[in-house]
Design an enzyme around this catalytic site. Sequence first.
Site, PDB file in Angstrom:
ATOM      1  N   ALA A  61       0.849  -1.198   0.000  1.00 36.12           N
ATOM      2  CA  ALA A  61       0.000   0.000   0.000  1.00 36.12           C
ATOM      3  C   ALA A  61       0.878   1.239   0.000  1.00 36.12           C
ATOM      4  CB  ALA A  61      -0.901   0.017   1.234  1.00 36.12           C
ATOM      5  N   TYR A  62       0.275   2.332  -0.406  1.00 35.45           N
ATOM      6  CA  TYR A  62       0.886   3.653  -0.220  1.00 35.45           C
ATOM      7  C   TYR A  62       0.587   4.016   1.232  1.00 35.45           C
ATOM      8  CZ  TYR A  62       1.800   8.627  -0.994  1.00 35.45           C
ATOM      9  OH  TYR A  62       2.292   9.905  -0.926  1.00 35.45           O
ATOM     10  N   THR A  63       1.617   3.976   2.104  1.00 34.36           N
ATOM     11  CA  THR A  63       1.381   4.109   3.546  1.00 34.36           C
ATOM     12  C   THR A  63       1.918   5.420   4.138  1.00 34.36           C
ATOM     13  OG1 THR A  63       3.393   2.840   3.961  1.00 34.36           O
ATOM     14  CG2 THR A  63       1.317   1.615   3.989  1.00 34.36           C
ATOM     15  N   THR A 102      -7.204  -0.276   7.281  1.00 31.57           N
ATOM     16  CA  THR A 102      -6.703   0.585   8.358  1.00 31.57           C
ATOM     17  C   THR A 102      -7.797   1.140   9.264  1.00 31.57           C
ATOM     18  OG1 THR A 102      -5.537   2.679   8.765  1.00 31.57           O
ATOM     19  CG2 THR A 102      -6.787   2.548   6.751  1.00 31.57           C
ATOM     20  N   ASP A 103      -7.404   1.426  10.498  1.00 26.61           N
ATOM     21  CA  ASP A 103      -8.270   2.128  11.450  1.00 26.61           C
ATOM     22  C   ASP A 103      -8.562   3.562  10.994  1.00 26.61           C
ATOM     23  OD1 ASP A 103      -5.529   2.665  11.770  1.00 26.61           O
ATOM     24  OD2 ASP A 103      -5.733   3.199  13.877  1.00 26.61           O
ATOM     25  N   TYR A 126      -5.146   9.436   2.897  1.00 27.77           N
ATOM     26  CA  TYR A 126      -4.757   8.026   3.066  1.00 27.77           C
ATOM     27  C   TYR A 126      -5.962   7.188   3.492  1.00 27.77           C
ATOM     28  CZ  TYR A 126      -2.877   3.893   5.470  1.00 27.77           C
ATOM     29  OH  TYR A 126      -2.646   2.603   5.886  1.00 27.77           O
TER      30      TYR A 126
END
Length: 293
Positions: A61-63, A102-103, A126
Amino acid sequence: MRLVVTGREGQVASSLLEAGQRHPGVEVIAIGRPELDLAKPDTVIDTIAAAKPDIVVSAAAYTAVDQAEDEPDLAFAVNAVGAGKVAEAAAQLGVPVIHLSTDYVFDGSASGAYVETDATAPRSVYGASKLAGEQAVAAANPRHLILRTAWVYSPFGKNFVKTMLRLAADRDEISVVADQWGNPTSALDIADAVLHAAATLHGNKSFAAFGVYHLAGTGEANWSGFARHILDTSRVSGGPWARVRDIATMDYPTKARRPANSRLSSAKFASVFGWNAPDWRLSTEAVARRVLV
Ligand SMILES: NC(=O)c1ccc[n+]([C@@H]2O[C@H](COP(=O)([O-])OP(=O)(O)OC[C@H]3O[C@@H](n4cnc5c(N)ncnc54)[C@H](OP(=O)(O)O)[C@@H]3O)[C@@H](O)[C@H]2O)c1
């Protein structure tokens, strides 16, 4: 059982590669750039097909949460379109996909821990790109597990545990935000849980409980409490230590807005897969000791 995981050097991919070595009968293959570039959807389907998965784990992923505010097109290309292509590749091969999310799909306004049916409302590019990725994955492959995790750290890559230990080597005091709450989660535990879930899917062709799950460390923390536990572990192990000073989010401005409460309830995952994450403190100690060696 052959797992193909995207994101060769990522925390979750590296942890899965390591965990796979401990499980006879499990083979983990990691694929990443340049052969598989989620920003170039044309590379995805053939590369995954060539790796011949029984199950695809979509961990790349793009994190870069703050940088995503300046690169929304790239964040969405990778986290939404690219993730959807990974799920489509799995669907074309007739295999399930386990996708990490993600949270940060939540806005943080809840008073308790979020459950899977709670309304999403990301506060950042994001978070929005990952939410679009969940939707793309679900649309492309009905046989999906979407695992929302949080505050990931490990002996691999860049993460909060490593940052705290690095800063403590250089300074006496570190200022850390104390008004954001969540569940620190070791990627080593995520890998264990993913292998557990994958074995369930592989061993039970009539498995039907596909969908969204929360999967995070047991117990809650704020960032400063997390930092203190890392540094106290370091001190007793002979590593660097620094005082932690509590600050407010408003004293540490970042480009992306983050949820004040992104605690996740992992009860659904525990009840369907019979797997519980260890207490975050124990997992943090294990990772911090490995980083210190
Ligand atoms: N880290 C966290 O705190 C956190 C929290 C909640 C959820 N998650 C989710 O959990 C999953 C795993 O996170 P992580 O911590 O393992 O991430 P990570 O360590 O940042 O690794 C991300 C991986 O994605 C790869 N990647 C980035 N752009 C790519 C592209 N265009 N094509 C192919 N690969 C690309 C990177 O490859 P390179 O090595 O080539 O850069 C890297 O291997 C992600 O889906 C993330 O959104 C993470």
